[in-house]
Scaffold this motif. Structure first.
Motif, PDB file in Angstrom:
ATOM      1  N   MET A 319       0.830  -1.201   0.000  1.00 44.20           N
ATOM      2  CA  MET A 319       0.000   0.000   0.000  1.00 44.20           C
ATOM      3  C   MET A 319       0.865   1.253   0.000  1.00 44.20           C
ATOM      4  SD  MET A 319      -2.847   1.221   2.819  1.00 44.20           S
ATOM      5  CE  MET A 319      -3.941  -0.184   2.537  1.00 44.20           C
ATOM      6  N   SER A 320       1.881   1.279   0.861  1.00 42.39           N
ATOM      7  CA  SER A 320       2.718   2.474   0.963  1.00 42.39           C
ATOM      8  C   SER A 320       3.492   2.731  -0.327  1.00 42.39           C
ATOM      9  CB  SER A 320       3.689   2.350   2.140  1.00 42.39           C
ATOM     10  OG  SER A 320       4.609   1.291   1.953  1.00 42.39           O
ATOM     11  N   VAL A 321       3.856   1.663  -1.017  1.00 41.86           N
ATOM     12  CA  VAL A 321       4.549   1.805  -2.300  1.00 41.86           C
ATOM     13  C   VAL A 321       3.613   2.364  -3.369  1.00 41.86           C
ATOM     14  CG1 VAL A 321       5.593   0.494  -4.183  1.00 41.86           C
ATOM     15  CG2 VAL A 321       6.268   0.017  -1.846  1.00 41.86           C
ATOM     16  N   SER A 322       2.372   1.894  -3.348  1.00 45.66           N
ATOM     17  CA  SER A 322       1.456   2.230  -4.439  1.00 45.66           C
ATOM     18  C   SER A 322       0.943   3.660  -4.395  1.00 45.66           C
ATOM     19  CB  SER A 322       0.265   1.269  -4.419  1.00 45.66           C
ATOM     20  OG  SER A 322      -0.592   1.527  -3.319  1.00 45.66           O
ATOM     21  N   LEU A 323       0.849   4.243  -3.195  1.00 48.57           N
ATOM     22  CA  LEU A 323       0.123   5.506  -3.063  1.00 48.57           C
ATOM     23  C   LEU A 323       0.770   6.678  -3.800  1.00 48.57           C
ATOM     24  CD1 LEU A 323      -1.088   5.266   0.642  1.00 48.57           C
ATOM     25  CD2 LEU A 323      -2.408   4.928  -1.458  1.00 48.57           C
ATOM     26  N   THR A 324       2.072   6.648  -3.987  1.00 47.67           N
ATOM     27  CA  THR A 324       2.716   7.713  -4.766  1.00 47.67           C
ATOM     28  C   THR A 324       3.136   7.237  -6.155  1.00 47.67           C
ATOM     29  OG1 THR A 324       4.955   7.250  -3.917  1.00 47.67           O
ATOM     30  CG2 THR A 324       3.596   8.849  -2.679  1.00 47.67           C
ATOM     31  N   ALA A 325       2.815   5.995  -6.506  1.00 41.91           N
ATOM     32  CA  ALA A 325       3.260   5.467  -7.804  1.00 41.91           C
ATOM     33  C   ALA A 325       2.694   6.251  -8.988  1.00 41.91           C
ATOM     34  CB  ALA A 325       2.926   3.984  -7.921  1.00 41.91           C
ATOM     35  N   PRO A 326       1.385   6.576  -9.028  1.00 41.60           N
ATOM     36  CA  PRO A 326       0.900   7.330 -10.188  1.00 41.60           C
ATOM     37  C   PRO A 326       1.654   8.647 -10.403  1.00 41.60           C
ATOM     38  CG  PRO A 326      -0.944   6.387  -8.993  1.00 41.60           C
ATOM     39  CD  PRO A 326       0.270   6.161  -8.149  1.00 41.60           C
TER      40      PRO A 326
END
Length: 425
Positions: A319-326
């Motif tokens: 989750m923590s990785v994905s939240l700034t991925a976009p």
């Protein structure tokens, strides 16, 4: 000073045994290698599923003496790893280690292996500048990783990730000797993953594949001497192949696995995707989303995700990785437009074309994240603009990861990525 560019890349992976029922053969395999006393490392939640017990039984049936340590902490901390090491040192010696669980159990086993074969304390080996960054001086024992989640890739990598509580930062220990000797991937063990765990683990798979695929090419680094080579060498043709295949598998299986955990075909494809992504990023490296993830997880205040232990605030790693991925991939688009667009097409072949091509991959990711129940940006887990300076500071400590970013990264760049990640839709 020479401006010669690198011409060599490296590739390594553990021995692999993959398929339904593969975990039942751990005992035979380790006994054949001469192991007589083995420590199984897991956590209480995974132990309750029975999987570690079945692995321990396979070892006993092969004539191997077994002890089980179930004190691994979900999202390991320096304190939980030190406790595991102390226990293993007191109850050793060990001929080999078996990790049964998610990345948390596998990373705990890596730390136990390191610090029961080498002297010193945990922070001696934690990456600088958080720790001393020392290299192990003695060889490690065999480590068999049996993942029960599909995502972390820890069974393929040289990294042990942990929260350093006193510094409110997530960091790691990185050394080639930490890579498990064998990965035993049994999709049947992942069926018990609840939806949010499946979603978070799957986002970790995606970010592993996407970050390694868009990483700085190995040919753009300065030429290294043999002694200077590190596991993360940048995007390269072998890692690219694994990343692309992982994205293709995820396109057809991710939503299905979240919606119906009993879908054996989806679970099998997710296990393959996780393994392939691990083989890719375990050599090419990851970059901005993972660097951002460490302070996001390390500085959490009150967030408690569904389907995870509720006794403490936490942000699961995926989750923590994905939240700034976009926002991160919107920033890195200029470095390799073709790769960003191809990744989006592999992940969502039928997605409508964005007006601005730099928005294609971010929009595909945001649509997927919304569909599988990810929070709507960092605001949804308790952060606001007033936290950005602290988050940026934590990210900039992750220079081992940022070195693999396809563009040079400034504090302002990371600030802008966080600002673009408050809300995703």
């Amino acid at each position: 000073m020479s401006d010669a560019r690198e011409t060599v890349f490296t590739y390594a992976a553990p021995h692999l045994k993959l398929g339904p029922g593969a975990s039942r053969e751990v005992g035979y395999d380790l006994a054949a290698q001469g192991a007589r006393r083995v420590l199984v490392v897991t956590d209480k939640g995974v132990a309750a599923t029975g999987a570690p017990g079945h692995v321990a039984d396979s070892l006993r049936e092969a004539g191997v003496q077994v002890e089980v340590y179930d004190g691994s902490h979900v999202e390991p901390t320096d304190e939980s790893l030190a406790a595991a090491v102390d226990w293993a040192r007191e109850h050793g010696p060990w001929d080999a280690f078996v990790a049964v669980g998610g990345g948390s159990s596998i990373d705990t086993a890596k730390a136990v292996n390191l610090l029961t074969t080498n002297s010193g304390e945990l922070m001696d080996y934690v990456n600088a500048p958080v720790g001393k960054g020392a290299d192990p001086m003695r060889p490690l024992k065999p480590l068999v990783a049996v993942p029960t989640t599909t995502g972390t890739g820890s069974e393929s990598t040289t990294i042990c990730v942990l929260d350093v509580l006193s510094q409110h930062v997530k960091t790691g220990i990185s050394h080639v000797s930490l890579r498990p000797t064998t990965a035993v991937v049994d999709p049947d063990l992942t069926v018990s993953q609840p939806p949010m765990v499946t979603a978070c683990s799957g986002m970790d798979i995606l970010c592993h594949a996407l970050e390694s695929y868009t990483a700085k090419p190995y040919t753009s680094f300065a030429a290294k001497q043999p002694s200077e080579r590190v596991p993360y060498c940048g995007a390269n043709p072998v890692a690219d192949m694994w990343a692309e295949k992982s994205l293709t598998l995820m396109a057809g299986s991710f939503r299905r696995a979240v919606q119906d955990g009993s879908d054996k075909d989806a679970r099998f494809d997710m296990a393959l995707a996780a393994t392939f992504a691990g083989m890719g990023f375990g050599n090419a490296g990851v970059h901005i989303p993972h660097a951002n993830a460490y302070p996001i997880a390390g500085r959490v205040r009150d967030y408690r995700p569904a389907d995870y232990p509720q006794d403490a605030a936490m942000v699961p790693h995926g989750m923590s990785v994905s939240l700034t991925a976009p926002a991160a991939f919107r920033f890195t688009y200029d470095a390799s437009p073709d790769r960003h667009l191809r990744a989006a097409a592999l992940l969502a072949p039928d997605a409508p074309r964005a007006d601005d091509p730099r928005d294609q991959l971010p929009s595909v990711l945001a649509d997927l994240m919304r569909a599988i129940g990810m929070p709507n940006g960092v605001a949804a887990i308790g952060y606001s603009a007033s936290d950005f300076d602290d988050l940026v500071e934590g990210t900039m400590k992750q220079q081992r990861l940022l070195a693999t970013a396809p563009k040079d990264v400034t504090e302002q760049d990371i600030h802008d990525v966080f600002a673009g990640s408050l809300n995703l839709w």
